[in-house]
Scaffold this active site. Sequence first.
Site, PDB file in Angstrom:
ATOM      1  CG  ASP A  66     -42.789 -30.416   6.979  1.00 20.87           C
ATOM      2  OD1 ASP A  66     -41.811 -31.267   7.424  1.00 20.87           O
ATOM      3  OD2 ASP A  66     -43.307 -32.127   5.395  1.00 20.87           O
TER       4      ASP A  66
ATOM      5  CG  HIS B 145     -40.553 -33.987   6.383  1.00 19.50           C
ATOM      6  ND1 HIS B 145     -41.273 -33.654   6.336  1.00 19.50           N
ATOM      7  CD2 HIS B 145     -40.079 -34.976   5.678  1.00 19.50           C
ATOM      8  CE1 HIS B 145     -42.262 -34.431   5.710  1.00 19.50           C
ATOM      9  NE2 HIS B 145     -41.347 -35.612   5.983  1.00 19.50           N
TER      10      HIS B 145
ATOM     11  CB  SER C 284     -42.283 -37.471   2.950  1.00 19.52           C
ATOM     12  OG  SER C 284     -42.907 -37.166   4.678  1.00 19.52           O
TER      13      SER C 284
END
Length: 716
Positions: free
Chosen positions: A170, A211, A389
């Site tokens: 990520d 994230h 996600s």
Amino acid sequence: MAFSLSHFLALLLPPIPLLLLTTVKPHPGFGWPESGACVPGRSWAVRLGASDEDGRRLDDLAEAVAQEAGLQNWGQIGQLEGHYLFCYAPHGQPEEISAAAKVLAAHPDVAWHSQEQPLRRAKRSMEFNDPRYPKQWHLHNEVRAGMDINVTGVWERNVTGSGVTVVVVDDGIQHTLQDIQPNYSPEGSYDLNSNDPDPMPHPDSRGDNHHGTRCAGEIAAAPNNSFCAVGVAYGSRVAGIRVLDGPLTDSMEAVAFNKHYQVNDVYSCSWGPEDDGRTVDGPHPLGKVALQHGVIAGRRGFGSIFVVASGNGGQNEDDCNYDGYANSIYTVTIGAVDENGRKPFYAEKCASMLAVTFSSGDGLLRSIVTSDWSMQQGTGCTEGHTGTSAAAPLAAGMVALMLQVRPCLTWRDVQHIIAYTATKYEDKEADWMANSAGFRHSHLHGFGLLNAWRLVNAAKVWESVPFLVSYQSPVLREERTIHAHPLVSTVTWNVTAADLLESGMQTLEHVSVAVTVSHPRRGNVEITLICPSGMTSVIGAHRSMDVDPSGYNDWTFSTVRCWGERAEGVYSLQLTDYRQGALNIGVLNQWKLILYGSSMSFDEVKARQRVVEDAMGGQYLNSSFSLPCPPGLDIPPESFSPLTSNILKSLLLLGCLALFASLYYMLEVTLFHVDSRGLCRRRRGHSNIEEGDELEVGSMLAPEDKEPIMGRHSST
Ligand SMILES: *[C@@H]1O[C@H](CO)[C@@H](O)[C@H](O)[C@H]1NC(C)=O
Ligand SMILES: *[C@@H]1O[C@H](CO)[C@@H](O)[C@H](O)[C@H]1NC(C)=O
Ligand SMILES: *[C@@H]1O[C@H](CO)[C@@H](O)[C@H](O)[C@H]1NC(C)=O
Ligand SMILES: *[C@@H]1O[C@H](CO)[C@@H](O)[C@H](O)[C@H]1NC(C)=O
Ligand SMILES: *[C@@H]1O[C@H](CO)[C@@H](O)[C@H](O)[C@H]1NC(C)=O
Ligand SMILES: [Ca+2]
Ligand SMILES: [Ca+2]
Ligand SMILES: [Ca+2]
Ligand SMILES: [Ca+2]
């Protein structure tokens, strides 16, 4: 297998005296003596040896025996005929107690007796002092029963992902955070954006490089540290590969998929091609080879587990069959459902969806509570992680739980177990369809909801499936006009027993179709695959926003909906054109059918379903039970370090056969379930490379459009 298991169980669990498991209840006829308490240490459980033809007479006998022993008869124990509870008179002395024991021991009508002791029973609930744990509904949903991943019972059995490493591919992870640091694995981590070993995120102007940290927290946030939240596999280790904070190239992606692949067991990838409803893209040649290489050589030959999010383009009518990461047979494709178990607006559907798990929903429905970075405005904790996600890391965490109890599960075993254990529930939109092997699948929800309890119990008793085999039809040139809806154009291909003889394939796993279609507006075309059983898969959904005039050039669609079915028979492809007006004439130029499966017979599939269901009581989740596990292979920590484009290029050109021939041979001999023949040897083709992809150096260097998948509601 069923026989050996039950046999093993018989040895494992000697008959436990039933009495200890039942609660003591007054017998209706008797009533408990008013005064004094029949407390442990003063009570006896007694089984009378006399016959039970007449309940009344047994009661009389019990009364007489109790008097002889100087005890009070408290009546029959629950529904257990012939079993009575005797108790000392409230003022009994220790000497009288031992005297009573002697009388009972010598009495001809007493078959068995036991002085009762308090049972040690721990309360079945996990108490954590993490302030946001109570809000982590996806772990324990008190508002909507059943709408959680059912993990607490797994934790109570001390299964927490221990010994397993999950890597979040990520935008980096903030590993210094209180909830990440205790489980952080520097050995599995890397920063491909800055080319250094430390994947610490870089704060940027948009403040959105939080994230990866959020995903990492979902997997392995430290429990009971009075900070934020708890991860699904809080005993596992979590690594980070920073790759999304900058232009992503095919070669970077390839490096990421194999990075530290003897350390990292599970790769969690919450990103993919653009979800705009008109993109058709996936891993490019190097990424494809890296995925294939990962399942062959990663995890000591058992195969890296690649978990990918199915995408957030629901509101754009996007469909994950146009996403090559989701279509790939090497990936565990995970979609999202909201707290009600419904498809949220952003979720995509597709025939290659393996399963779903929880994430955010519309309106007032709750989002995922997890760690967050503490950079910029971050507090280290968030209640607003959203989109598919957020679903993929939960799945990755559940896979870690499975791998703890059975470390030798192959990448295909993991997919099988998901298909066998995911749960269905009422949802009118889901359109569940049962295939002939009894697996129910929905384009929206895959095989259903991931359930940690079921996954882990099945993993514990799972014997690895036979090695992978594949079958490819020739390229079928059609040049056939696609009829306008509601008419359909149908083409078929008959896979005969003789076709499957060489590979020995009996039952199916993934079915893929590589299609070349010319159409001036390709989103108008809808493509349906029908397996020999009649099971239908919409592999190419109609997408109104996809106006691309170039059609499909050998795009590989895939479906899991024929899982476990017999491979032999006639496959048909149906195409229809949702065109407006008469001008848009599309043509199916050519197609090719590719079957993946194994020599597992249809009956064995059914037998495994029974073995799995029989294990759901948790009786095998005992550390004293384990099936034998082969040790795996000694594979170098990294085949290429650093993995340069040139080396990747030669790997690609050589295909897997030449470079890893000896390795494959070893795999086949020592494990015989991790086999690469089906991957590397094509039945009728000459190419060793997946679908004959050609390497373009240009495409390797060009930045790809890869975006993190985030819900529209993502906070910050
Ligand atoms: C968490 O810590 C508390 C003490 O702070 C302890 O009572 C509890 O058992 C711990 N919970 C777990 C699951 O370890
Ligand atoms: C959830 O887990 C518990 C054990 O903790 C088990 O008894 C129950 O059957 C599971 N529920 C489902 C739906 O699998
Ligand atoms: C729980 O598992 C961990 C890691 O496998 C082990 O170290 C620990 O002793 C186990 N605890 C119990 C109570 O079995
Ligand atoms: C498929 O091929 C087999 C073997 O040649 C044949 O027996 C069968 O009839 C064929 N099926 C169809 C529908 O053509
Ligand atoms: C686990 O196995 C051990 C030894 O066989 C046994 O004593 C114990 O009761 C079992 N525990 C459970 C929960 O089945
Ligand atoms: Ca760095
Ligand atoms: Ca915590
Ligand atoms: Ca998509
Ligand atoms: Ca997949």
